[in-house]
Design a protein around this motif. Structure first.
Motif, PDB file in Angstrom:
ATOM      1  N   UNK A 102      34.805  59.975  28.898  1.00  0.00           N
ATOM      2  CA  UNK A 102      34.527  59.821  27.183  1.00  0.00           C
ATOM      3  C   UNK A 102      33.663  58.883  27.456  1.00  0.00           C
ATOM      4  N   UNK A 103      33.290  59.189  26.617  1.00  0.00           N
ATOM      5  CA  UNK A 103      32.129  57.640  26.354  1.00  0.00           C
ATOM      6  C   UNK A 103      32.132  56.427  25.980  1.00  0.00           C
ATOM      7  N   UNK A 104      31.892  55.601  26.745  1.00  0.00           N
ATOM      8  CA  UNK A 104      31.845  54.410  27.203  1.00  0.00           C
ATOM      9  C   UNK A 104      33.387  53.696  28.183  1.00  0.00           C
ATOM     10  N   UNK A 105      34.015  55.252  28.797  1.00  0.00           N
ATOM     11  CA  UNK A 105      35.716  55.362  29.550  1.00  0.00           C
ATOM     12  C   UNK A 105      34.925  56.196  30.922  1.00  0.00           C
ATOM     13  N   UNK A 106      34.940  55.541  32.150  1.00  0.00           N
ATOM     14  CA  UNK A 106      35.473  56.310  33.117  1.00  0.00           C
ATOM     15  C   UNK A 106      36.259  55.588  33.943  1.00  0.00           C
ATOM     16  N   UNK A 107      37.294  57.082  34.528  1.00  0.00           N
ATOM     17  CA  UNK A 107      38.269  56.694  35.283  1.00  0.00           C
ATOM     18  C   UNK A 107      38.300  57.619  36.675  1.00  0.00           C
ATOM     19  N   UNK A 108      38.549  57.168  37.574  1.00  0.00           N
ATOM     20  CA  UNK A 108      38.358  58.456  38.576  1.00  0.00           C
ATOM     21  C   UNK A 108      39.922  58.240  39.443  1.00  0.00           C
ATOM     22  N   UNK A 109      40.146  59.296  40.753  1.00  0.00           N
ATOM     23  CA  UNK A 109      41.319  59.323  41.426  1.00  0.00           C
ATOM     24  C   UNK A 109      42.565  59.437  40.349  1.00  0.00           C
ATOM     25  N   UNK A 110      43.937  58.709  41.017  1.00  0.00           N
ATOM     26  CA  UNK A 110      44.920  59.053  40.621  1.00  0.00           C
ATOM     27  C   UNK A 110      44.576  57.987  39.004  1.00  0.00           C
ATOM     28  N   UNK A 111      43.755  56.897  38.772  1.00  0.00           N
ATOM     29  CA  UNK A 111      43.607  56.701  37.419  1.00  0.00           C
ATOM     30  C   UNK A 111      42.846  57.761  36.538  1.00  0.00           C
ATOM     31  N   UNK A 112      41.865  58.659  36.957  1.00  0.00           N
ATOM     32  CA  UNK A 112      41.875  59.022  36.284  1.00  0.00           C
ATOM     33  C   UNK A 112      43.013  60.041  35.463  1.00  0.00           C
ATOM     34  N   UNK A 113      44.004  60.514  36.524  1.00  0.00           N
ATOM     35  CA  UNK A 113      45.170  60.875  36.690  1.00  0.00           C
ATOM     36  C   UNK A 113      45.976  60.704  35.316  1.00  0.00           C
ATOM     37  N   UNK A 114      45.977  59.384  35.296  1.00  0.00           N
ATOM     38  CA  UNK A 114      46.791  58.618  34.957  1.00  0.00           C
ATOM     39  C   UNK A 114      46.054  59.229  33.117  1.00  0.00           C
ATOM     40  N   UNK A 115      45.391  58.726  33.059  1.00  0.00           N
ATOM     41  CA  UNK A 115      44.595  58.903  31.868  1.00  0.00           C
ATOM     42  C   UNK A 115      44.933  60.260  31.355  1.00  0.00           C
ATOM     43  N   UNK A 116      44.788  61.519  31.637  1.00  0.00           N
ATOM     44  CA  UNK A 116      44.593  62.839  31.413  1.00  0.00           C
ATOM     45  C   UNK A 116      45.945  62.831  31.097  1.00  0.00           C
ATOM     46  N   UNK A 117      46.973  62.015  32.339  1.00  0.00           N
ATOM     47  CA  UNK A 117      48.542  62.312  31.067  1.00  0.00           C
ATOM     48  C   UNK A 117      48.904  61.397  30.081  1.00  0.00           C
ATOM     49  N   UNK A 118      48.685  60.239  29.813  1.00  0.00           N
ATOM     50  CA  UNK A 118      48.862  59.280  28.776  1.00  0.00           C
ATOM     51  C   UNK A 118      47.941  60.602  27.677  1.00  0.00           C
ATOM     52  N   UNK A 119      46.943  61.183  27.751  1.00  0.00           N
ATOM     53  CA  UNK A 119      46.742  62.343  26.351  1.00  0.00           C
ATOM     54  C   UNK A 119      47.419  63.193  26.175  1.00  0.00           C
ATOM     55  N   UNK A 120      48.443  63.449  26.956  1.00  0.00           N
ATOM     56  CA  UNK A 120      48.850  64.694  27.134  1.00  0.00           C
ATOM     57  C   UNK A 120      50.308  64.906  25.680  1.00  0.00           C
ATOM     58  N   UNK A 121      51.081  65.767  26.382  1.00  0.00           N
ATOM     59  CA  UNK A 121      51.841  65.998  25.679  1.00  0.00           C
ATOM     60  C   UNK A 121      52.906  64.897  25.702  1.00  0.00           C
ATOM     61  N   UNK A 122      53.737  64.757  24.693  1.00  0.00           N
ATOM     62  CA  UNK A 122      54.651  63.064  24.308  1.00  0.00           C
ATOM     63  C   UNK A 122      55.433  62.902  26.183  1.00  0.00           C
ATOM     64  N   UNK A 123      55.738  64.516  26.773  1.00  0.00           N
ATOM     65  CA  UNK A 123      56.647  64.506  27.645  1.00  0.00           C
ATOM     66  C   UNK A 123      55.914  63.999  28.926  1.00  0.00           C
TER      67      UNK A 123
END
Length: 101
Positions: free
Chosen positions: A58-79
């Motif tokens: 996303x603008x100004x923010x890049x994560x890779x590997x499991x860190x990217x997956x962690x961001x994806x999960x934090x941005x998902x539904x509450x559960x």
């Protein structure tokens, strides 16, 4: 780029299976795409980085590997968020990298 992008390896059957699961079950508002079908230069990602690990961009923010997956999960539904926060903790993320590889 108007919304985040999650890049994965479209040549990897396991990665594609996981990406299909993410698109069906984990709503993030991100575009989930194989890196082979996207303009890496426009996203500011080098091909080697995309080949090495999934990418959350996303603008100004890049994560890779499991860190990217962690961001994806934090941005998902509450559960999904607790899994993302746990995966983001330093001791946990250090363990996740070797497992991811």
């Amino acid at each position: 780029m108007t919304k985040p992008v999650f890049l994965y390896d479209g040549d990897c059957a396991f990665c594609t299976l996981c990406a299909d699961f993410l698109e069906r079950r984990v709503r993030t508002g991100a575009e989930v795409k194989p890196w082979q079908w996207d303009d890496l230069d426009a996203l500011g990602i080098e091909q080697q980085a995309a080949e090495d690990a999934v990418q959350w961009i996303e603008p100004g923010f890049v994560k890779a590997g499991p860190d990217a997956i962690a961001v994806l999960l934090r941005r998902a539904q509450w559960y999904w968020k607790p899994l993302g926060w746990i995966a983001s903790l330093k001791p946990v993320s250090w363990v996740l990298w070797p497992i991811y590889r």
